[in-house]
Design a protein around this motif. Structure first.
Motif, short mmCIF file in Angstrom:
data_model
loop_
_atom_site.label_atom_id
_atom_site.label_comp_id
_atom_site.label_asym_id
_atom_site.label_seq_id
_atom_site.Cartn_x
_atom_site.Cartn_y
_atom_site.Cartn_z
N ASP A 55 0.83 -1.20 0.00
CA ASP A 55 0.00 0.00 0.00
C ASP A 55 0.87 1.26 0.00
O ASP A 55 0.57 2.23 -0.71
N ILE B 38 1.01 4.28 -2.86
CA ILE B 38 0.80 5.71 -2.56
C ILE B 38 1.98 6.53 -3.05
O ILE B 38 1.81 7.59 -3.67
N GLU C 182 1.86 6.92 -6.77
CA GLU C 182 0.80 7.85 -7.16
C GLU C 182 1.22 9.29 -6.91
O GLU C 182 1.00 10.18 -7.75
N LEU C 183 1.86 9.55 -5.76
CA LEU C 183 2.30 10.91 -5.45
C LEU C 183 3.43 11.35 -6.37
O LEU C 183 3.51 12.52 -6.76
N VAL D 180 -2.16 14.24 -8.50
CA VAL D 180 -3.08 14.25 -7.36
C VAL D 180 -3.23 15.69 -6.88
O VAL D 180 -2.23 16.40 -6.72
N LYS E 130 -5.96 15.88 -1.73
CA LYS E 130 -5.84 14.42 -1.82
C LYS E 130 -4.39 14.00 -1.54
O LYS E 130 -4.16 12.97 -0.89
N ALA E 131 -3.43 14.79 -2.00
CA ALA E 131 -2.02 14.48 -1.76
C ALA E 131 -1.71 14.52 -0.27
O ALA E 131 -0.98 13.66 0.25
N GLU F 250 -3.82 13.98 2.17
CA GLU F 250 -4.48 12.81 2.75
C GLU F 250 -3.66 11.55 2.49
O GLU F 250 -3.44 10.73 3.39
N LYS F 251 -3.17 11.40 1.26
CA LYS F 251 -2.37 10.22 0.92
C LYS F 251 -1.04 10.23 1.66
O LYS F 251 -0.56 9.19 2.10
N TYR F 252 -0.44 11.41 1.83
CA TYR F 252 0.81 11.52 2.58
C TYR F 252 0.59 11.08 4.03
O TYR F 252 1.39 10.35 4.59
N ASP G 32 -1.73 9.03 5.13
CA ASP G 32 -1.91 7.57 5.10
C ASP G 32 -0.56 6.87 4.96
O ASP G 32 -0.31 5.85 5.61
N ALA G 33 0.30 7.42 4.11
CA ALA G 33 1.62 6.82 3.89
C ALA G 33 2.45 6.85 5.17
O ALA G 33 3.15 5.88 5.48
#
Length: 76
Positions: A16, A20, A23-24, A29, A33-34, A36-38, A40-41
């Motif tokens: 996962d 991420i 994708e970044l 992104v 959203k970036a 949020e993904k950061y 999560d990462a």
């Protein structure tokens, strides 16, 4: 009774995390959203780090029990 949510394995978390990061890195992104993904990462990275530290502690404990490096055999 509610079931306890199972924790991701090290391998699942790492997969996962790699997804991420990819994708970044692509840069497609939007900022919200970036972020949020950061976030999560970072959680996934902490989970992986914690699992590696736990595994290291277990290995060190096994080595300290007899003080010598030996082949480790599981007795059934």
């Amino acid at each position: 009774m509610a079931e306890k949510k199972s924790e991701k394995t090290f391998e699942e978390s790492l997969t996962d995390l790699e997804s991420i990061v990819k994708e970044l890195e692509e840069g497609n992104v939007d900022l919200d959203k970036a972020i949020e993904k950061y976030s999560d990462a970072m959680k996934l990275a902490k989970n992986c780090s914690d699992k590696l530290n736990n595994a290291t502690e277990k290995v060190n404990k096994i080595l300290k029990e007899n003080g010598q490096l030996e082949d480790f055999e599981i007795e059934e």
